[in-house]
Design an enzyme around this catalytic site. Sequence first.
Site, PDB file in Angstrom:
ATOM      1  N   HIS A 135       0.859  -1.298   0.112  1.00  0.00           N
ATOM      2  CA  HIS A 135       0.034  -0.119  -0.028  1.00  0.00           C
ATOM      3  C   HIS A 135       0.821   1.329  -0.128  1.00  0.00           C
ATOM      4  O   HIS A 135       0.387   2.389  -0.491  1.00  0.00           O
ATOM      5  CB  HIS A 135      -0.956  -0.094   1.294  1.00  0.00           C
ATOM      6  CG  HIS A 135      -2.207   0.533   0.928  1.00  0.00           C
ATOM      7  ND1 HIS A 135      -3.190   0.134   0.175  1.00  0.00           N
ATOM      8  CD2 HIS A 135      -2.833   1.548   1.223  1.00  0.00           C
ATOM      9  CE1 HIS A 135      -4.080   0.612  -0.186  1.00  0.00           C
ATOM     10  NE2 HIS A 135      -4.146   1.835   0.606  1.00  0.00           N
TER      11      HIS A 135
ATOM     12  N   HIS B 298     -10.588   4.888  -6.722  1.00  0.00           N
ATOM     13  CA  HIS B 298     -11.262   5.465  -5.598  1.00  0.00           C
ATOM     14  C   HIS B 298     -12.727   5.725  -5.876  1.00  0.00           C
ATOM     15  O   HIS B 298     -13.240   6.020  -7.181  1.00  0.00           O
ATOM     16  CB  HIS B 298     -10.594   6.761  -5.069  1.00  0.00           C
ATOM     17  CG  HIS B 298      -9.525   6.499  -4.539  1.00  0.00           C
ATOM     18  ND1 HIS B 298      -8.548   7.438  -4.190  1.00  0.00           N
ATOM     19  CD2 HIS B 298      -8.928   5.572  -3.772  1.00  0.00           C
ATOM     20  CE1 HIS B 298      -7.569   7.065  -3.650  1.00  0.00           C
ATOM     21  NE2 HIS B 298      -7.748   5.636  -3.063  1.00  0.00           N
TER      22      HIS B 298
END
Length: 325
Positions: free
Chosen positions: A263, A289
């Site tokens: 990440h 997103h």
Amino acid sequence: MLVQQYIEHISKVKRYSQRTCAIYQDCLDGFYAYMKQSCPDASETECLDVQMVRSYEVHLMDERRLQARTVNLHLSVLSGFCRYLIKNGILQSNPVRLVTRPKEQKRLPVFYREDSMESYMEETSASASEENLELLVGKDDKLSDELFLRRQRRLIISLLYQTGLRRSELIGLNVSSVDFSRKVIRVCGKGNKMREIPVLSSLCEEISLYLDAASSLIDDVYDPQQALLRTLKGARLYPVYVDRAVKRELEGVRGISGRRSPHVLRHTLATELLDNGADLNSIKELLGHSSLSATQVYTHNSIEKLQKVYNNAHPRAKNGGNNGD
């Protein structure tokens, strides 16, 4: 049991990931275990009120000493469960909405410096080279296995760093996910949402050479439905495998210390794109997103960097702004 019905709903209808469903299950199990201590003979919804939710919040913060972010996760899961019960006529109102949630401290994304990543890519280029393929002689050869695993670890870093993939998205890639002619990777993200990510010619070549290397050690490598990244035994990679690969590859790289994870590589790409002029909407689409607010967190890092440049370079910012005043 209502909790199990809800978990089945978010799994099969909303198509939440297995990991997300497990988190929701743990949160709801924790709440009901607490509620059962206070109301041992009550039904599943009889004590599900504002007072119980407030009491549970205090329990999470004071007794379990969970951080505000984790407490808010528990409350959000419980709130979603209550909305489900209201929709199905089991509950009249959502008690979680009347509970004040703890304030979270803003956490800026951690990222690696661009020169550190460039250093890594340069130092490991030999592992991904075409010349290196000649050393792979076939199965049951320790040197061949090691060279392949080095190439694979380097490709894991390349994909995460150059495309911003989530770990689960990386694991879920199939051979058919890569369109070499169009130079894009098709990704199945959260909520089974599909998106296409453009890739550089150099990354396309690295993937192609990786498949050539894998074909000498693993069967059915070019099958479109097979996983792009596989273990030496031919199985699809798994989360711990990817985490270990990232930690091993980034260990000792100049300028990289602290957390080494998939990440952080995703954060690094987003930060670099923003610093180099990419707009937020483009980064949002690239990262998959669901809302722009999730992408806006990267602006904090860029503003901090801009402020340092301003303080060092602007004539009136030097000496505390007391230049001739």
